[in-house]
Design an enzyme around this catalytic site. Structure first.
Site, PDB file in Angstrom:
ATOM      1  N   GLY A  80       1.639  -2.705 -14.418  1.00  0.00           N
ATOM      2  CA  GLY A  80       2.714  -3.706 -14.402  1.00  0.00           C
ATOM      3  C   GLY A  80       3.711  -3.559 -13.263  1.00  0.00           C
ATOM      4  O   GLY A  80       4.468  -4.483 -12.992  1.00  0.00           O
ATOM      5  N   THR A  81       3.715  -2.402 -12.605  1.00  0.00           N
ATOM      6  CA  THR A  81       4.654  -2.254 -11.488  1.00  0.00           C
ATOM      7  C   THR A  81       4.034  -2.658 -10.159  1.00  0.00           C
ATOM      8  O   THR A  81       4.678  -2.554  -9.116  1.00  0.00           O
ATOM      9  CB  THR A  81       5.152  -0.797 -11.347  1.00  0.00           C
ATOM     10  OG1 THR A  81       4.028   0.020 -11.015  1.00  0.00           O
ATOM     11  CG2 THR A  81       5.823  -0.300 -12.619  1.00  0.00           C
ATOM     12  N   GLY A  82       2.777  -3.104 -10.188  1.00  0.00           N
ATOM     13  CA  GLY A  82       2.078  -3.397  -8.933  1.00  0.00           C
ATOM     14  C   GLY A  82       2.438  -4.749  -8.337  1.00  0.00           C
ATOM     15  O   GLY A  82       3.232  -5.513  -8.921  1.00  0.00           O
ATOM     16  N   TYR A  83       1.833  -5.023  -7.214  1.00  0.00           N
ATOM     17  CA  TYR A  83       2.099  -6.267  -6.472  1.00  0.00           C
ATOM     18  C   TYR A  83       1.808  -7.488  -7.347  1.00  0.00           C
ATOM     19  O   TYR A  83       2.629  -8.405  -7.453  1.00  0.00           O
ATOM     20  CB  TYR A  83       1.224  -6.283  -5.210  1.00  0.00           C
ATOM     21  CG  TYR A  83       1.423  -7.500  -4.351  1.00  0.00           C
ATOM     22  CD1 TYR A  83       2.642  -7.747  -3.729  1.00  0.00           C
ATOM     23  CD2 TYR A  83       0.378  -8.401  -4.143  1.00  0.00           C
ATOM     24  CE1 TYR A  83       2.823  -8.876  -2.937  1.00  0.00           C
ATOM     25  CE2 TYR A  83       0.544  -9.521  -3.350  1.00  0.00           C
ATOM     26  CZ  TYR A  83       1.767  -9.757  -2.756  1.00  0.00           C
ATOM     27  OH  TYR A  83       1.943 -10.873  -1.983  1.00  0.00           O
ATOM     28  N   LYS A  85     -16.063  -3.539  -9.405  1.00  0.00           N
ATOM     29  CA  LYS A  85     -15.632  -4.540 -10.395  1.00  0.00           C
ATOM     30  C   LYS A  85     -16.808  -4.937 -11.296  1.00  0.00           C
ATOM     31  O   LYS A  85     -16.624  -5.205 -12.493  1.00  0.00           O
ATOM     32  CB  LYS A  85     -14.995  -5.750  -9.695  1.00  0.00           C
ATOM     33  CG  LYS A  85     -13.590  -5.406  -9.138  1.00  0.00           C
ATOM     34  CD  LYS A  85     -12.891  -6.549  -8.413  1.00  0.00           C
ATOM     35  CE  LYS A  85     -11.473  -6.121  -7.999  1.00  0.00           C
ATOM     36  NZ  LYS A  85     -10.724  -7.133  -7.237  1.00  0.00           N
ATOM     37  N   ARG A  88     -17.255  -4.804 -15.336  1.00  0.00           N
ATOM     38  CA  ARG A  88     -17.756  -5.952 -16.126  1.00  0.00           C
ATOM     39  C   ARG A  88     -18.895  -5.525 -17.058  1.00  0.00           C
ATOM     40  O   ARG A  88     -18.940  -5.921 -18.226  1.00  0.00           O
ATOM     41  CB  ARG A  88     -18.294  -7.047 -15.199  1.00  0.00           C
ATOM     42  CG  ARG A  88     -17.231  -7.905 -14.580  1.00  0.00           C
ATOM     43  CD  ARG A  88     -17.861  -9.131 -13.946  1.00  0.00           C
ATOM     44  NE  ARG A  88     -16.863  -9.946 -13.279  1.00  0.00           N
ATOM     45  CZ  ARG A  88     -17.083 -11.181 -12.852  1.00  0.00           C
ATOM     46  NH1 ARG A  88     -18.278 -11.738 -13.002  1.00  0.00           N
ATOM     47  NH2 ARG A  88     -16.124 -11.874 -12.256  1.00  0.00           N
TER      48      ARG A  88
HETATM   49  N1  LIG Z   1      -7.684 -11.792  -3.710  1.00  0.00           N
HETATM   50  C1  LIG Z   1      -6.837 -11.144  -2.964  1.00  0.00           C
HETATM   51  O1  LIG Z   1      -6.474 -11.586  -1.863  1.00  0.00           O
HETATM   52  C2  LIG Z   1      -6.271  -9.856  -3.496  1.00  0.00           C
HETATM   53  C3  LIG Z   1      -5.243  -9.227  -2.786  1.00  0.00           C
HETATM   54  C4  LIG Z   1      -4.666  -8.087  -3.325  1.00  0.00           C
HETATM   55  C5  LIG Z   1      -5.139  -7.574  -4.541  1.00  0.00           C
HETATM   56  N2  LIG Z   1      -6.159  -8.200  -5.195  1.00  0.00           N
HETATM   57  C6  LIG Z   1      -6.651  -7.650  -6.465  1.00  0.00           C
HETATM   58  O2  LIG Z   1      -5.572  -7.670  -7.405  1.00  0.00           O
HETATM   59  C7  LIG Z   1      -5.649  -6.511  -8.245  1.00  0.00           C
HETATM   60  C8  LIG Z   1      -4.293  -5.782  -8.244  1.00  0.00           C
HETATM   61  O3  LIG Z   1      -4.028  -5.332  -6.924  1.00  0.00           O
HETATM   62  P1  LIG Z   1      -2.545  -4.971  -6.423  1.00  0.00           P
HETATM   63  O4  LIG Z   1      -2.583  -5.014  -4.939  1.00  0.00           O
HETATM   64  O5  LIG Z   1      -1.583  -5.819  -7.170  1.00  0.00           O
HETATM   65  O6  LIG Z   1      -2.418  -3.473  -6.902  1.00  0.00           O
HETATM   66  P2  LIG Z   1      -1.320  -2.383  -6.460  1.00  0.00           P
HETATM   67  O7  LIG Z   1      -0.001  -3.038  -6.330  1.00  0.00           O
HETATM   68  O8  LIG Z   1      -1.838  -1.624  -5.276  1.00  0.00           O
HETATM   69  O9  LIG Z   1      -1.334  -1.387  -7.695  1.00  0.00           O
HETATM   70  C9  LIG Z   1      -1.180  -1.872  -8.991  1.00  0.00           C
HETATM   71  C10 LIG Z   1      -0.870  -0.782  -9.963  1.00  0.00           C
HETATM   72  O10 LIG Z   1      -1.992   0.057 -10.192  1.00  0.00           O
HETATM   73  C11 LIG Z   1      -1.515   1.196 -10.893  1.00  0.00           C
HETATM   74  N3  LIG Z   1      -2.147   2.400 -10.340  1.00  0.00           N
HETATM   75  C12 LIG Z   1      -2.268   2.751  -9.052  1.00  0.00           C
HETATM   76  N4  LIG Z   1      -2.864   3.957  -8.949  1.00  0.00           N
HETATM   77  C13 LIG Z   1      -3.139   4.356 -10.200  1.00  0.00           C
HETATM   78  C14 LIG Z   1      -3.745   5.505 -10.770  1.00  0.00           C
HETATM   79  N5  LIG Z   1      -4.200   6.497  -9.999  1.00  0.00           N
HETATM   80  N6  LIG Z   1      -3.850   5.590 -12.104  1.00  0.00           N
HETATM   81  C15 LIG Z   1      -3.398   4.604 -12.894  1.00  0.00           C
HETATM   82  N7  LIG Z   1      -2.801   3.486 -12.420  1.00  0.00           N
HETATM   83  C16 LIG Z   1      -2.675   3.367 -11.091  1.00  0.00           C
HETATM   84  C17 LIG Z   1       0.010   1.269 -10.676  1.00  0.00           C
HETATM   85  O11 LIG Z   1       0.654   0.782 -11.835  1.00  0.00           O
HETATM   86  P3  LIG Z   1       1.645   1.654 -12.743  1.00  0.00           P
HETATM   87  O12 LIG Z   1       2.201   2.744 -11.895  1.00  0.00           O
HETATM   88  O13 LIG Z   1       2.657   0.642 -13.203  1.00  0.00           O
HETATM   89  O14 LIG Z   1       0.823   2.171 -13.870  1.00  0.00           O
HETATM   90  C18 LIG Z   1       0.179   0.233  -9.566  1.00  0.00           C
HETATM   91  O15 LIG Z   1       1.482  -0.292  -9.515  1.00  0.00           O
HETATM   92  C19 LIG Z   1      -6.828  -5.682  -7.751  1.00  0.00           C
HETATM   93  O16 LIG Z   1      -7.962  -5.951  -8.541  1.00  0.00           O
HETATM   94  C20 LIG Z   1      -7.076  -6.191  -6.349  1.00  0.00           C
HETATM   95  O17 LIG Z   1      -8.415  -6.064  -5.922  1.00  0.00           O
HETATM   96  C21 LIG Z   1      -6.714  -9.327  -4.695  1.00  0.00           C
END
Ligand SMILES: NC(=O)c1ccc[n+]([C@@H]2O[C@H](COP(=O)([O-])OP(=O)(O)OC[C@H]3O[C@@H](n4cnc5c(N)ncnc54)[C@H](OP(=O)(O)O)[C@@H]3O)[C@@H](O)[C@H]2O)c1
Length: 312
Positions: free
Chosen positions: A11-14, A138, A142
């Site tokens: 929940g703290t992610g992007y 991924k 699934r």
């Molecule tokens: N289509 C596109 O253009 C695009 C672009 C970017 C991302 N995405 C997808 O969107 C999804 C989310 O990506 P994001 O960029 O939002 O992610 P992110 O901000 O890099 O990370 C999301 C969260 O993952 C958790 N996390 C990271 N390392 C961890 C670990 N070792 N253990 C447990 N939790 C961990 C943390 O949450 P907490 O600390 O809160 O637990 C972190 O805030 C992914 O599936 C990515 O492939 C798609």
């Protein structure tokens, strides 16, 4: 119908923080996983506290502690995972297998939305190395979900606008140029750009919707299905200036990957599939999927022009 209780993992992610916000906005009782591994990451702690102040329940749980995950899951109906999956930031997609194990154990989860939110991985069996790891991992998740019989929705959100529109589809750039632009190939391949806040809203809208149970939700806002040239034209109109254009051929693009570090290469192969091959738009949506803007026509999504206005 009573709205499901939702647990957001990551929940703290992007994307995750937007999912938390959308969950509030759509009126769901919202739980956010709070990992002890957060340590002294003051930004994350402050963010979690702001979620709490808005009414979220913070649930302490660790991926390293199966039972703590099971206990967290028992509190809710729906689990949405937005764990990291972009190599230039962090890639932890396979950790979700622990969530799948915990969901099996808990037995109460009505729907799981794993961390996908991009290209449909089931269509990427011929993807290039090294970027195919994103799709392969991924698909591993699934398979585990489906083998466990866990009800699911996969969200294929196409291009996050911040990454793709920000740099007018130029890899490695997230701010739009005002002088010149590198077109990928002829710049005519169509892609689909979605405001990250809209991705979160569509995702939350779908969780109690029987039309997307055990299906893929494709987010294809019709006005946002554009080629790079069309995106550039919109930007040129906004800044009232023509950009100087150069083209990067497929061969040049692939050659430019050599010598780059692994994380950059992963990202570049993704751009290649999207911008040279058109992997987001070269198929129709069949019975196994549904399209978000058709399911939720009342929601006014952000079009590309409005998104780009923020950069002026
Ligand atoms: N289509 C596109 O253009 C695009 C672009 C970017 C991302 N995405 C997808 O969107 C999804 C989310 O990506 P994001 O960029 O939002 O992610 P992110 O901000 O890099 O990370 C999301 C969260 O993952 C958790 N996390 C990271 N390392 C961890 C670990 N070792 N253990 C447990 N939790 C961990 C943390 O949450 P907490 O600390 O809160 O637990 C972190 O805030 C992914 O599936 C990515 O492939 C798609």
């Amino acid at each position: 119908m009573e709205k499901s209780k939702v647990l957001i993992v990551g929940g703290t992610g992007y994307l995750g923080k937007r999912l938390v916000k959308a969950s509030f906005t759509e009126g769901h009782e919202t739980y956010v996983l709070h990992r002890p591994e957060i340590g002294v990451d003051i930004e994350k702690v402050q963010m979690l506290l702001s979620f709490k102040a808005q009414g979220a329940h913070l649930v302490a749980s660790s991926f390293e502690d199966h039972w703590s995950l099971v206990e967290a899951l028992k509190l809710v109906d729906v689990v949405i995972c937005a764990i990291s999956g972009v190599h230039i930031r962090s890639h932890q997609i396979l950790l979700q297998l622990k969530v799948v194990d915990a969901i099996k154990e808990a037995g109460n989860v009505k729907r799981f939305l794993p961390s996908e939110f991009g290209t449909d991985p089931s269509r990427m069996e011929n993807a290039m190395e090294p970027g195919r790891v994103t799709f392969d991992d991924k698909m591993v998740v699934r398979k585990a979900i489906q083998e466990a019989g866990i009800p699911f929705t996969y969200v294929s959100a196409n291009c996050f606008a911040g990454y793709f529109l920000g740099g007018l589809c130029q890899p490695g750039l997230i701010l739009p140029p005002t002088d010149s632009i590198n077109l990928l190939g002829d710049g005519n391949q169509k892609a689909i750009y979605v405001d990250e806040d809209d991705i979160a809203t569509y995702t939350i809208k779908t969780i109690d919707d029987p039309r997307t149970l055990n299906k893929t939700l494709y987010v294809r806002p019709p006005q946002n299905i554009l080629s790079q040239r069309e995106v550039v034209q919109i930007w040129e109109r906004l800044i009232a200036k023509q950009l100087h254009k150069s083209a990067i051929s497929e061969e040049q693009f692939l050659a430019s990957m050599k010598g780059k570090d692994y994380a950059e290469q992963v990202g570049l192969t993704h751009y290649f599939h999207v911008c040279y091959e058109g992997c987001l738009t070269n198929f129709g949506i069949g019975d196994e999927g549904a399209e978000a803007s058709k399911l939720y026509p009342e929601f006014k999504y952000t079009n590309v022009e409005d998104y780009l206005k923020r950069y002026i």
